[in-house]
Write an enzyme that holds these catalytic residues in place. Structure first.
Site, PDB file in Angstrom:
ATOM      1  N   SER A   1       0.828  -1.232   0.022  1.00 59.82           N
ATOM      2  CA  SER A   1       0.038  -0.012  -0.082  1.00 59.82           C
ATOM      3  C   SER A   1       0.819   1.224  -0.097  1.00 59.82           C
ATOM      4  O   SER A   1       2.073   1.102   0.567  1.00 59.82           O
ATOM      5  CB  SER A   1      -0.694  -0.188   1.210  1.00 59.82           C
ATOM      6  OG  SER A   1      -1.597  -1.044   1.183  1.00 59.82           O
TER       7      SER A   1
HETATM    8  N1  SAH Z   1      -1.008  -4.657   3.916  1.00 64.63           N
HETATM    9  C1  SAH Z   1      -0.374  -5.007   2.677  1.00 64.63           C
HETATM   10  C2  SAH Z   1      -1.174  -4.709   1.439  1.00 64.63           C
HETATM   11  C3  SAH Z   1      -1.240  -5.798   0.518  1.00 64.63           C
HETATM   12  S1  SAH Z   1      -2.291  -5.854  -0.784  1.00 64.63           S
HETATM   13  C4  SAH Z   1       1.008  -4.217   2.647  1.00 64.63           C
HETATM   14  O1  SAH Z   1       1.439  -3.492   3.446  1.00 64.63           O
HETATM   15  O2  SAH Z   1       1.916  -4.794   1.899  1.00 64.63           O
HETATM   16  C5  SAH Z   1      -3.797  -6.731   0.008  1.00 64.63           C
HETATM   17  C6  SAH Z   1      -3.471  -8.221   0.275  1.00 64.63           C
HETATM   18  O3  SAH Z   1      -4.654  -8.837   0.771  1.00 64.63           O
HETATM   19  C7  SAH Z   1      -2.828  -9.077  -0.944  1.00 64.63           C
HETATM   20  O4  SAH Z   1      -1.639  -9.672  -0.461  1.00 64.63           O
HETATM   21  C8  SAH Z   1      -3.781 -10.342  -1.014  1.00 64.63           C
HETATM   22  O5  SAH Z   1      -3.527 -11.311  -1.239  1.00 64.63           O
HETATM   23  C9  SAH Z   1      -4.593 -10.121   0.380  1.00 64.63           C
HETATM   24  N2  SAH Z   1      -6.009 -10.840   0.292  1.00 64.63           N
HETATM   25  C10 SAH Z   1      -7.018 -10.684  -0.609  1.00 64.63           C
HETATM   26  N3  SAH Z   1      -8.101 -11.283   0.070  1.00 64.63           N
HETATM   27  C11 SAH Z   1      -7.725 -11.987   1.188  1.00 64.63           C
HETATM   28  C12 SAH Z   1      -8.392 -12.684   2.170  1.00 64.63           C
HETATM   29  N4  SAH Z   1      -9.550 -13.151   2.105  1.00 64.63           N
HETATM   30  N5  SAH Z   1      -7.663 -13.096   3.208  1.00 64.63           N
HETATM   31  C13 SAH Z   1      -6.403 -12.557   3.302  1.00 64.63           C
HETATM   32  N6  SAH Z   1      -5.764 -11.943   2.682  1.00 64.63           N
HETATM   33  C14 SAH Z   1      -6.305 -11.427   1.465  1.00 64.63           C
END
Ligand code: SAH
Length: 228
Positions: free
Chosen positions: A69
């Site tokens: 993010s």
């Molecule tokens: N907080 C992260 C942002 C990652 S983007 C950072 O700082 O890098 C969002 C993430 O959510 C992705 O890695 C995706 O695989 C995950 N995601 C999507 N659906 C999900 C679910 N149902 N449970 C857990 N993770 C999920």
């Protein structure tokens, strides 16, 4: 000065600039949140070839179609979650582990759940190498929360959900805050805060955001088109 030290100094300057230009100038003045954003080196959480972009004002690709993010969003969500030092926090969507590392500065303990096992494994390694010991990375469908450790004082969801998953609301402590991007478009959501007071839940809109989709039982189906 060695090249490595020079690089580190440049990145420290880039981080300080990011904090003033992208956070403080946009109204993030919460000193605990700013302290957390100062403490975590985003360059440790981005792919090696993108290190020089670590403090750019945008998300960056981390592989598997996912992103780390934008710093502003991480700070805004941490602020919206109103985290106290004694809080137990759940993050849904570990991705790179960066958001979890920031939350770990603010809370007592953080559980973070990622659906993609390879990303969870990678984040676990980065967090350990970064000396972050109060984050537990688990793999699974975070739309169902992580009942083993519930209730949580705060839940932060870092992927866009079509609605507010009932399981997540149910795992909030009384007085707890759930911060999530929600909306019926797969790309483009409203940052929403749900607050639990005894049996009641209240909702607030905190503005427009764009996240990758939250995929799972109480989120989007892997190949589902937009609802609206
Ligand atoms: N907080 C992260 C942002 C990652 S983007 C950072 O700082 O890098 C969002 C993430 O959510 C992705 O890695 C995706 O695989 C995950 N995601 C999507 N659906 C999900 C679910 N149902 N449970 C857990 N993770 C999920």
């Amino acid at each position: 000065m060695s090249n490595k030290d020079k690089k580190e100094t440049e990145l420290d300057e880039a981080r300080a600039t990011m904090i003033e230009r992208d956070l403080v100038a946009r109204g993030i003045t919460d000193q605990r949140v700013l302290g957390a954003m100062r403490a975590v080196r985003r360059e440790h959480y981005v792919p090696a070839k993108l290190v020089e972009h670590a403090y750019d004002d945008n998300p960056l690709p981390i592989g598997s179609g996912q992103t780390i993010s934008q710093p502003y969003i991480v700070a805004a969500m941490a602020h919206a979650a109103e985290i106290s030092p004694s809080d137990r926090v759940l993050e849904v969507g570990t991705g790179s582990g960066y958001g979890a590392a920031v939350l770990a500065q603010l809370a007592a303990e953080v559980w973070t759940i990622e659906r993609l096992a390879n990303l969870a494994e990678y984040a676990r390694g980065v967090l350990a190498a970064d000396g972050v010991h109060n984050v537990h990375v688990v793999t699974g469908d975070g739309t169902l929360g992580w009942p083993e450790e519930a209730p949580y004082d705060a839940i932060v969801v870092t992927a866009g959900s079509p609605g507010v998953p009932a399981a997540l609301q149910g795992q909030l402590a009384v007085g707890g805050r759930l911060v999530l991007p929600a909306g019926t478009k797969r790309r483009g959501q409203t940052l929403t805060r749900v607050r639990r007071s005894n049996g009641d839940f209240s909702r607030e809109d905190l503005g427009s955001v764009t996240f990758v989709p939250l995929i799972g039982e109480q989120g989007w189906k892997p190949d589902e088109p937009e609802l609206a």
